[in-house]
Design an enzyme around this catalytic site. Structure first.
Site, PDB file in Angstrom:
ATOM      1  N   GLU A  45      49.571  47.660  41.391  1.00 52.13           N
ATOM      2  CA  GLU A  45      50.158  48.374  40.260  1.00 52.13           C
ATOM      3  C   GLU A  45      51.688  48.272  40.275  1.00 52.13           C
ATOM      4  O   GLU A  45      52.313  48.056  39.231  1.00 52.13           O
ATOM      5  CB  GLU A  45      49.740  49.847  40.279  1.00 52.13           C
ATOM      6  CG  GLU A  45      48.237  50.065  40.163  1.00 52.13           C
ATOM      7  CD  GLU A  45      47.537  50.188  41.504  1.00 52.13           C
ATOM      8  OE1 GLU A  45      46.594  50.987  41.603  1.00 52.13           O
ATOM      9  OE2 GLU A  45      47.947  49.481  42.461  1.00 52.13           O
ATOM     10  N   ARG A  98      36.912  30.689  55.225  1.00 50.40           N
ATOM     11  CA  ARG A  98      37.880  31.053  56.261  1.00 50.40           C
ATOM     12  C   ARG A  98      39.147  31.633  55.635  1.00 50.40           C
ATOM     13  O   ARG A  98      39.708  32.615  56.119  1.00 50.40           O
ATOM     14  CB  ARG A  98      38.248  29.830  57.098  1.00 50.40           C
ATOM     15  CG  ARG A  98      37.176  29.328  58.042  1.00 50.40           C
ATOM     16  CD  ARG A  98      37.684  28.144  58.854  1.00 50.40           C
ATOM     17  NE  ARG A  98      36.697  27.679  59.827  1.00 50.40           N
ATOM     18  CZ  ARG A  98      36.900  26.691  60.691  1.00 50.40           C
ATOM     19  NH1 ARG A  98      38.072  26.068  60.695  1.00 50.40           N
ATOM     20  NH2 ARG A  98      35.954  26.343  61.535  1.00 50.40           N
ATOM     21  N   ASP A 114      33.261  23.442  72.332  1.00 44.40           N
ATOM     22  CA  ASP A 114      33.862  22.728  71.203  1.00 44.40           C
ATOM     23  C   ASP A 114      35.376  22.861  71.100  1.00 44.40           C
ATOM     24  O   ASP A 114      36.008  22.021  70.451  1.00 44.40           O
ATOM     25  CB  ASP A 114      33.250  23.244  69.885  1.00 44.40           C
ATOM     26  CG  ASP A 114      31.747  23.022  69.811  1.00 44.40           C
ATOM     27  OD1 ASP A 114      31.258  22.105  70.486  1.00 44.40           O
ATOM     28  OD2 ASP A 114      31.077  23.770  69.080  1.00 44.40           O
ATOM     29  N   ARG A 137      41.852  23.924  56.645  1.00 46.35           N
ATOM     30  CA  ARG A 137      42.381  22.593  56.409  1.00 46.35           C
ATOM     31  C   ARG A 137      42.106  22.157  54.968  1.00 46.35           C
ATOM     32  O   ARG A 137      41.542  21.092  54.710  1.00 46.35           O
ATOM     33  CB  ARG A 137      41.783  21.610  57.416  1.00 46.35           C
ATOM     34  CG  ARG A 137      42.170  21.930  58.851  1.00 46.35           C
ATOM     35  CD  ARG A 137      41.760  20.871  59.843  1.00 46.35           C
ATOM     36  NE  ARG A 137      40.326  20.777  60.024  1.00 46.35           N
ATOM     37  CZ  ARG A 137      39.615  21.570  60.825  1.00 46.35           C
ATOM     38  NH1 ARG A 137      40.213  22.544  61.485  1.00 46.35           N
ATOM     39  NH2 ARG A 137      38.315  21.404  60.941  1.00 46.35           N
TER      40      ARG A 137
END
Length: 330
Positions: free
Chosen positions: A53, A186, A202, A209
């Site tokens: 606002e 994400r 991993d 990206r």
């Protein structure tokens, strides 16, 4: 769609610009409309201030006097060290009418903002576009109602429900369109969570990206009861990562939206604790066979207990893959 509904829909869509960036405040959108023409727009800024606002009224300036205001959440009624009450700003601006999508469940406002506007002679309507506004602010509403963020579990799997090959290979089950959509998710989250096993196997970057959205990468976090510290060598170590020792730590985060990207042990823990509010299942047209499942044991003793817990909320094609969005039925 009526003109009022169309304008409110535009305000709600505007609110999505702040999704994942406004916690602990809600992501709100606001329009100033004069003689049927939008003269100013505003949305909650990163960190939760300024409010939508204030942004819209400052942009409108003198054009706000006598205009109508469309806002996706009831203007706040409480004064904060970080800024004034939006209800007071609206009254001072000379706006003649305020259209509000939904009442603010925060007890500091909860009807008081609309009442203050009405007492000052501002015409108030409430409820236009409420369902869409609730969906846009689902994380904030979860924190108010449940005392924790909305938690979304993302799974990329084969037709037969496998998330990796038997040897652990999982890049890439889905195609580029599905991966781009996952990166957009994400960008809309405050925090992204993995488990210790995923970190060790991993070492993911956990960033966004997508061109133009690289600065929207959520804060990374690792959920592990056995990890003493996040290694400085982790790809995301420069982004102030969080180490969460328990689901209580996760639920206690002062954020609105959490995205969980694995692995199976983390997914199982959160499903067993009934903390997943939404699942994003990216299903690729491949059959893996004897691979790893997306989740392990989650505490169900009977098949009947599995039914009625999840509702299919959305499906869409993403290249050769298919996205299925499931909402927890509570």
């Amino acid at each position: 769609m009526s003109e009022a509904a169309r304008l409110m829909d535009a305000a709600i869509r505007l609110s999505l610009r702040g999704l994942g960036r406004t916690a602990p405040n809600p992501n709100v959108g606001c329009l100033v409309v004069r003689n049927g023409r939008i003269v100013a727009r505003g949305w909650t800024q990163p960190g939760g201030r300024p409010h939508a606002e204030m942004m819209a009224l400052e942009a409108a300036g003198a054009a706000a006097r006598g205009a109508e205001l469309y806002v996706s959440l009831e203007p706040c009624a409480h004064v904060s060290p970080r800024g004034p009450a939006c209800a007071d700003l609206i009254v001072a601006s000379g706006v003649s009418a305020v259209h509000i999508a939904m009442r603010d469940p925060d007890p500091r406002t909860d009807g008081q903002g609309a009442a203050r506007l009405g007492s000052a002679g501002v015409a108030v309507t409430l409820g236009t576009g409420e369902a869409a506004a609730r969906q846009a602010m689902a994380g904030f509403l979860s924190r108010i109602a449940l005392g924790r963020p909305r938690i979304t579990l993302k799974l990329a799997m084969s037709i037969d429900g496998r998330v990796s090959m038997p040897g652990g290979e999982s890049q890439w089950i889905t195609g580029p369109e599905a991966r781009a959509h996952a990166h957009l998710q994400r960008a809309l989250a405050d925090v992204i969570v993995i488990g210790r096993g995923t970190l060790e196997a991993d070492d993911p970057s956990l960033d966004v990206r997508l061109p133009g959205l690289e600065d929207r990468s959520p804060r990374p976090a690792v959920l592990s009861a056995t990890l003493d510290a996040i290694p400085a060598s982790a790809k995301f170590a420069d982004r102030d990562p969080l180490l969460l020792a328990s689901v209580d730590d996760l639920c206690g985060l002062a954020v609105n939206d959490v995205l969980v990207e694995g692995g199976a042990a983390t997914a199982s823990t959160l499903l067993a604790a009934d903390l997943i509010d939404r699942m994003l299942v990216y299903r690729a047209p491949v059959v893996i066979g004897d691979g790893a499942p997306g989740a392990g044991r989650i505490g169900l003793e009977r098949l009947a207990d599995a039914h009625g817990r999840w509702r299919l909320a959305e499906t869409r094609a993403l290249g050769n893959d298919r996205l299925e969005v499931y909402a927890r039925t509570r």
